[in-house]
Design an enzyme around this catalytic site. Structure first.
Site, PDB file in Angstrom:
ATOM      1  N   ASN A 146       0.870  -1.171   0.000  1.00 26.06           N
ATOM      2  CA  ASN A 146       0.000   0.000   0.000  1.00 26.06           C
ATOM      3  C   ASN A 146       0.909   1.225   0.000  1.00 26.06           C
ATOM      4  O   ASN A 146       1.509   1.537   1.024  1.00 26.06           O
ATOM      5  CB  ASN A 146      -0.900  -0.033   1.245  1.00 26.06           C
ATOM      6  CG  ASN A 146      -1.739   1.228   1.395  1.00 26.06           C
ATOM      7  OD1 ASN A 146      -1.782   2.063   0.500  1.00 26.06           O
ATOM      8  ND2 ASN A 146      -2.398   1.351   2.540  1.00 26.06           N
ATOM      9  N   TRP A 147       1.006   1.869  -1.146  1.00 25.91           N
ATOM     10  CA  TRP A 147       1.924   3.018  -1.255  1.00 25.91           C
ATOM     11  C   TRP A 147       1.370   4.274  -0.595  1.00 25.91           C
ATOM     12  O   TRP A 147       2.047   5.284  -0.518  1.00 25.91           O
ATOM     13  CB  TRP A 147       2.261   3.290  -2.737  1.00 25.91           C
ATOM     14  CG  TRP A 147       3.306   2.368  -3.296  1.00 25.91           C
ATOM     15  CD1 TRP A 147       3.887   1.302  -2.652  1.00 25.91           C
ATOM     16  CD2 TRP A 147       3.916   2.422  -4.603  1.00 25.91           C
ATOM     17  NE1 TRP A 147       4.812   0.702  -3.478  1.00 25.91           N
ATOM     18  CE2 TRP A 147       4.847   1.375  -4.677  1.00 25.91           C
ATOM     19  CE3 TRP A 147       3.744   3.260  -5.702  1.00 25.91           C
ATOM     20  CZ2 TRP A 147       5.618   1.131  -5.816  1.00 25.91           C
ATOM     21  CZ3 TRP A 147       4.515   3.012  -6.845  1.00 25.91           C
ATOM     22  CH2 TRP A 147       5.445   1.964  -6.890  1.00 25.91           C
ATOM     23  N   LYS A 148       0.086   4.228  -0.194  1.00 24.68           N
ATOM     24  CA  LYS A 148      -0.556   5.395   0.421  1.00 24.68           C
ATOM     25  C   LYS A 148      -0.340   6.620  -0.494  1.00 24.68           C
ATOM     26  O   LYS A 148      -0.361   6.460  -1.712  1.00 24.68           O
ATOM     27  CB  LYS A 148      -0.038   5.585   1.839  1.00 24.68           C
ATOM     28  CG  LYS A 148      -0.191   4.290   2.674  1.00 24.68           C
ATOM     29  CD  LYS A 148       0.073   4.421   4.136  1.00 24.68           C
ATOM     30  CE  LYS A 148      -0.132   3.071   4.809  1.00 24.68           C
ATOM     31  NZ  LYS A 148       0.074   3.117   6.253  1.00 24.68           N
TER      32      LYS A 148
ATOM     33  N   HIS B  59      -9.345   0.914   5.006  1.00 20.16           N
ATOM     34  CA  HIS B  59      -8.066   1.097   5.706  1.00 20.16           C
ATOM     35  C   HIS B  59      -8.297   2.041   6.888  1.00 20.16           C
ATOM     36  O   HIS B  59      -9.098   2.976   6.806  1.00 20.16           O
ATOM     37  CB  HIS B  59      -7.023   1.679   4.745  1.00 20.16           C
ATOM     38  CG  HIS B  59      -5.652   1.664   5.320  1.00 20.16           C
ATOM     39  ND1 HIS B  59      -5.226   2.597   6.236  1.00 20.16           N
ATOM     40  CD2 HIS B  59      -4.610   0.802   5.163  1.00 20.16           C
ATOM     41  CE1 HIS B  59      -3.977   2.313   6.601  1.00 20.16           C
ATOM     42  NE2 HIS B  59      -3.586   1.227   5.961  1.00 20.16           N
TER      43      HIS B  59
ATOM     44  N   GLU C 139      -6.697   4.441   7.956  1.00 20.84           N
ATOM     45  CA  GLU C 139      -6.478   5.866   7.652  1.00 20.84           C
ATOM     46  C   GLU C 139      -7.701   6.468   6.976  1.00 20.84           C
ATOM     47  O   GLU C 139      -7.998   7.646   7.145  1.00 20.84           O
ATOM     48  CB  GLU C 139      -5.199   6.019   6.806  1.00 20.84           C
ATOM     49  CG  GLU C 139      -3.962   5.784   7.667  1.00 20.84           C
ATOM     50  CD  GLU C 139      -2.750   5.249   6.927  1.00 20.84           C
ATOM     51  OE1 GLU C 139      -2.695   5.334   5.695  1.00 20.84           O
ATOM     52  OE2 GLU C 139      -1.845   4.724   7.621  1.00 20.84           O
TER      53      GLU C 139
ATOM     54  N   GLU D 211      -4.887  -5.165  10.539  1.00 18.10           N
ATOM     55  CA  GLU D 211      -3.847  -4.171  10.780  1.00 18.10           C
ATOM     56  C   GLU D 211      -4.123  -3.467  12.111  1.00 18.10           C
ATOM     57  O   GLU D 211      -4.972  -2.558  12.172  1.00 18.10           O
ATOM     58  CB  GLU D 211      -3.840  -3.117   9.665  1.00 18.10           C
ATOM     59  CG  GLU D 211      -3.559  -3.679   8.294  1.00 18.10           C
ATOM     60  CD  GLU D 211      -3.011  -2.599   7.345  1.00 18.10           C
ATOM     61  OE1 GLU D 211      -1.898  -2.788   6.859  1.00 18.10           O
ATOM     62  OE2 GLU D 211      -3.688  -1.583   7.129  1.00 18.10           O
TER      63      GLU D 211
ATOM     64  N   GLY E  99       3.059   2.058  10.825  1.00 23.04           N
ATOM     65  CA  GLY E  99       4.043   3.137  10.702  1.00 23.04           C
ATOM     66  C   GLY E  99       4.799   3.457  11.972  1.00 23.04           C
ATOM     67  O   GLY E  99       5.472   4.481  12.060  1.00 23.04           O
TER      68      GLY E  99
ATOM     69  N   SER F  87       3.889  -2.374  10.210  1.00 26.81           N
ATOM     70  CA  SER F  87       5.341  -2.422  10.431  1.00 26.81           C
ATOM     71  C   SER F  87       5.999  -3.732   9.993  1.00 26.81           C
ATOM     72  O   SER F  87       6.962  -4.187  10.615  1.00 26.81           O
ATOM     73  CB  SER F  87       5.681  -2.114  11.902  1.00 26.81           C
ATOM     74  OG  SER F  87       5.298  -0.791  12.221  1.00 26.81           O
TER      75      SER F  87
ATOM     76  N   GLY G 247       3.078  -1.174   4.220  1.00 24.28           N
ATOM     77  CA  GLY G 247       3.084   0.252   3.897  1.00 24.28           C
ATOM     78  C   GLY G 247       4.485   0.695   3.521  1.00 24.28           C
ATOM     79  O   GLY G 247       4.955   0.472   2.404  1.00 24.28           O
ATOM     80  N   GLY G 248       5.179   1.313   4.464  1.00 23.76           N
ATOM     81  CA  GLY G 248       6.487   1.926   4.204  1.00 23.76           C
ATOM     82  C   GLY G 248       7.469   1.027   3.472  1.00 23.76           C
ATOM     83  O   GLY G 248       8.159   1.473   2.543  1.00 23.76           O
TER      84      GLY G 248
HETATM   85  P1  13P Z   1       3.383   0.219   7.583  1.00 17.59           P
HETATM   86  O1  13P Z   1       3.864  -1.061   6.940  1.00 17.59           O
HETATM   87  O2  13P Z   1       4.104   1.441   7.094  1.00 17.59           O
HETATM   88  O3  13P Z   1       3.332   0.090   9.072  1.00 17.59           O
HETATM   89  O4  13P Z   1       1.865   0.443   7.090  1.00 17.59           O
HETATM   90  C1  13P Z   1       0.971  -0.624   7.175  1.00 17.59           C
HETATM   91  C2  13P Z   1      -0.254  -0.252   6.444  1.00 17.59           C
HETATM   92  O5  13P Z   1      -1.027   0.609   6.861  1.00 17.59           O
HETATM   93  C3  13P Z   1      -0.519  -0.934   5.164  1.00 17.59           C
HETATM   94  O6  13P Z   1      -1.817  -0.718   4.727  1.00 17.59           O
END
Ligand code: 13P
Length: 249
Positions: A10-12, A94, A96, A164, A170, A210, A231-232
């Protein structure tokens, strides 16, 4: 037996047209032996779906969709548009989006239904916040989210669940493998109860929060963990492939 495991990135709100080079590097490292064991997916910002979908090694998806097919909804995109641009999956619910845009379980459920209508696979996200983890209500919270966010029409083919924990996103923090096992077993039981053993035992349940190359092997080996939502660490080919490598035989 579940479907083939899925490692999804997920590149957000990260990435530009230059990110095609990173995706190409991912495709180069994703050899056929790895592809036998794990499916890879990148969900970039919507503007990049069509461009990045021009290669066929790594599946492309979206991070959100509107519940309706078209209409007066300024700034939104529909599941049909994602499909038209070459998307195969869409992430819905998600944390967020639940937090930044007030999306409820009912909204998430409608978006997942929109995904089915358009022929996309929905990745339905659930997870507790830190205060709920501390209060010991994690299983209750997650069960309620799964029950209310996953449509009645879900199958092992059109739906993936992503657990999640919000406090792990993050932050570099992760639950222990035992904690992950407990929540995934509970989600599995909820799915089997609602959809029956055939569907419920095959639907993939991803862990997210993470995940990085250093902890992927341990987390992905947990029972009922059928992949990761990253994510990251999905922004760089070396990290993303380092996570996928956990599935090399
Ligand atoms: P991180 O891997 O950066 O913690 O993010 C997880 C995430 O929200 C994937 O959708």
């Amino acid at each position: 037996m579940t479907n083939r495991p899925l490692v999804a990135g997920n590149w957000k709100m990260n990435g530009t047209s230059a990110s095609a080079a990173e995706l190409e590097a991912m495709g180069t490292g994703y050899d056929s032996a790895l592809a036998d064991n794990v499916e890879l997916l990148i969900c970039p910002p919507a503007l990049l779906i069509a461009q990045l979908g021009s290669q066929d090694k790594i599946a492309i998806g979206a991070q959100n969709c509107h519940a309706k097919e078209s209409g007066a909804h300024t700034g939104d995109i529909s599941a049909e548009m994602i499909r038209d641009a070459g998307g195969k999956y869409v992430i819905v619910g998600h944390s967020e989006r639940r937090e930044d845009h007030g999306e409820t379980d009912a909204d998430v459920c409608e978006k997942a239904e929109a995904a089915y209508r358009a022929g996309l696979i929905a990745i339905v996200c659930v997870g507790e916040v830190e205060s709920e983890r501390r209060a010991g209500t994690t299983l209750e919270v997650v069960t309620k989210q799964v029950s209310a966010s996953v449509p009645a029409g879900a199958t092992a083919e059109n739906t993936v669940i992503a657990y999640e924990p919000v406090w792990a996103i993050g932050t570099g923090l992760t639950p222990t493998p035992a904690d992950v096992a407990e929540v995934h077993a509970s989600i599995r039981a909820t799915l089997i109860k609602r959809f029956g053993g055939d569907v419920g035992s095959k639907m993939r349940i991803l862990y997210g929060g993470s995940v990085k190359p250093a902890n992927a092997k341990e987390l992905l080996a947990v029972k009922n963990v059928n992949g990761a939502l990253v994510g990251g660490a999905s922004l760089k080919a070396a990290d993303f492939l380092g996570i996928a490598e956990a599935y090399r035989g």
